[in-house]
Design an enzyme around this catalytic site. Structure first.
Site, short mmCIF file in Angstrom:
data_model
loop_
_atom_site.label_atom_id
_atom_site.label_comp_id
_atom_site.label_asym_id
_atom_site.label_seq_id
_atom_site.Cartn_x
_atom_site.Cartn_y
_atom_site.Cartn_z
N GLY A 28 -10.35 -12.66 24.83
CA GLY A 28 -10.42 -12.60 23.37
C GLY A 28 -11.09 -11.37 22.82
O GLY A 28 -11.28 -11.25 21.61
N ASP A 40 6.63 -11.47 17.38
CA ASP A 40 5.31 -11.89 16.92
C ASP A 40 4.52 -10.71 16.37
O ASP A 40 3.42 -10.91 15.84
CB ASP A 40 4.53 -12.56 18.06
CG ASP A 40 4.43 -11.70 19.30
OD1 ASP A 40 5.49 -11.43 19.91
OD2 ASP A 40 3.32 -11.28 19.67
#
Length: 482
Positions: free
Chosen positions: A116, A244
């Site tokens: 992340g 995306d």
């Protein structure tokens, strides 16, 4: 910052609420004053630094990661989502609302085995390209700041973590509609809710019925085509045009291994994860249509196929017309209303780009030279740049015939300087700024950012930034790692 939370409040089930993982010992690496003005911010301070670094809660922020899917390098991935981006909400500014997102703020349910985090080099590159494209008058998300840290993260080697604070008119992507059409968790009801939300937020003039839905998809097709025309005209390669990474509003979005062309090369690949060149520079117009077709497939439960196909059939027209407007401006030729002249101009433009490629010319510098031409002279100052003199002479004669006599040369040259930038974000310039940041010196980054805010201006003390890259910086290919 003052937030509203329309996405968070109205689209429950379209995201997961998350908590940022803060950056220890954060520091400002970059700050965009004009991006800050979009949401009413002025000077950065320590409280804002700690909030945007994820170390303390910002009042009114919701902190969520969106779920979506997408086609990546041609294959469908059924669940993606914000794997390292956390949205705070929509911040109010003088002229509207902007999503604020912390890119690199830690793991989310969609991190897919990742940590992340974003590394400093990718955070700096996203900041620079977002602001560079904006000042080139190309639709794009914006970057408010880069926040650095000494937190180690591993990619190919050990690097340090950073956060890009991104501003977007919307974070809704083509992949959102794909997910809520194709996923078992999705439904026609959720897909319709997402479409209605998109129209209510960003197309309030359109009705929430079939007529409005059809008009909306036509707008998406046109906006996407116009965006890619801008990329082709300025010589920008996005590098990862997965669905995306496609904004529903037609903004440049989600930057990874992008590049501005140095030497003009139609088949230039800027991403070392794309050896077959699916997303090569010259492939971008076709990929734009392919991505819109994937979006159309996701919209079939709501919009009739015939209406979707009719909209898709307008893509080529929008792309060509937008491209012609931009390229005629670059060449300084007038815009006639004639299909025959359109075709002739496309051949004229294509002839010049072919000459640039065959003669290995620098894209930006060659176009900038049009601002120095005497358009009424039979002898072009561009000629000496070409090895194929006969080829150039043939092209230049056709160009002068198309151009005609120019009555005000100085104004013509100034107009060319206003559309053919002198400075673009060459990959080697970004790399030099990154290396300096790694050594603790943020001044080169600040200097480069200031330069890119005035890409069309002569900046005599910055001439070195306009030169072709040194040998080590020619044709740099970047990775997707972040």
């Amino acid at each position: 910052m003052k937030f509203k939370q329309d996405y968070f409040d109205q689209l429950s089930g379209f995201y997961s609420q998350v908590t940022p993982q803060g950056l220890p010992r954060p520091q400002w690496l970059a700050w965009s004053e004009d991006a800050a003005a979009l949401i009413g911010l002025k000077q950065p301070d320590d409280e804002l630094l700690q909030g945007l670094a994820g170390n303390q809660a910002i009042p009114g922020a919701s902190y969520y990661a969106q779920v979506y899917s997408g086609h990546q390098f041609g294959g469908y991935s059924p669940q993606l989502g914000d794997g390292r981006s956390i949205i705070l909400g929509e911040a109010k500014g003088p002229q509207g609302y902007w999503d604020v997102a912390l890119k690199g703020a830690g793991m989310t349910p969609y991190s897919r085995h990742g940590d992340g985090r974003a590394v400093m080099r990718s955070a700096v590159r996203e900041f620079l390209v977002s602001e560079a494209l904006h000042h080139l008058n190309i639709p794009t998300t914006r970057a408010l700041a880069v926040i650095g840290s000494d937190l180690p993260v591993w990619r190919e080697t050990q690097e340090t973590a950073a956060i890009t604070v991104r501003l977007a008119r919307s974070h809704i992507r083509f992949g959102h509609f794909e997910f809520f059409c194709h996923s078992e968790q999705g439904s026609k009801d959720k897909l319709k809710r997402l479409i209605d939300f998109t129209l209510s937020q960003h197309y309030p003039e359109l009705s929430l019925d079939q007529a409005g839905y059809i008009a909306w998809f036509n707008r998406v097709v046109a906006d996407t085509a116009k965006l890619i025309a801008h990329w082709q005209a300025v010589g920008f390669a996005h590098g990862v045009m997965n669905t995306d990474n496609m904004s529903i509003l037609g903004d440049s979005f989600d930057f990874g291994p992008f590049a501005f062309l140095d030497t003009f090369e139609e088949d230039f690949i800027c991403n070392h994860s794309d050896p077959d060149g699916r997303y090569a520079f010259g492939q971008q117009p076709g990929v734009g249509l392919w991505n819109l077709q994937r979006l159309a497939q996701a919209l079939v439960p709501i919009i009739a196929s015939d209406d979707l196909i009719a909209a898709l059939n307008t893509y080529q027209h929008h792309l060509v017309q937008a491209y012609l407007v931009l390229m005629r401006d670059k060449l300084g030729i007038k815009d006639p209303a004639s299909a025959e002249q359109d075709e002739a101009d496309l051949q004229l433009i294509g002839g010049f780009t072919q000459l640039m490629e065959a003669n290995r010319l620098d894209h930006t510098n060659t176009w900038r030279r049009f601002a120095q031409l005497d358009p009424n002279s039979r002898h072009s100052s561009l000629r000496d740049d070409f090895i194929d003199l006969a080829g150039f002479d043939t092209w230049y004669q056709a160009y002068r015939e198309r151009l005609g006599q120019v009555s005000d040369v100085a104004s013509w040259q100034a107009a060319r300087a206003g559309v053919n930038p002198k400075y673009v974000l060459r990959n080697y310039l970004a790399q030099e700024a990154i290396i300096a940041c790694e050594e603790g010196n943020t001044q080169p980054l600040a200097d480069l950012h200031r330069l890119l805010m005035r890409p069309f201006d002569e900046q005599p003390d910055k001439e070195a930034y306009a030169k072709r890259p040194p040998e080590w910086g020619q044709g740099l290919i970047m990775s997707c790692s972040s």
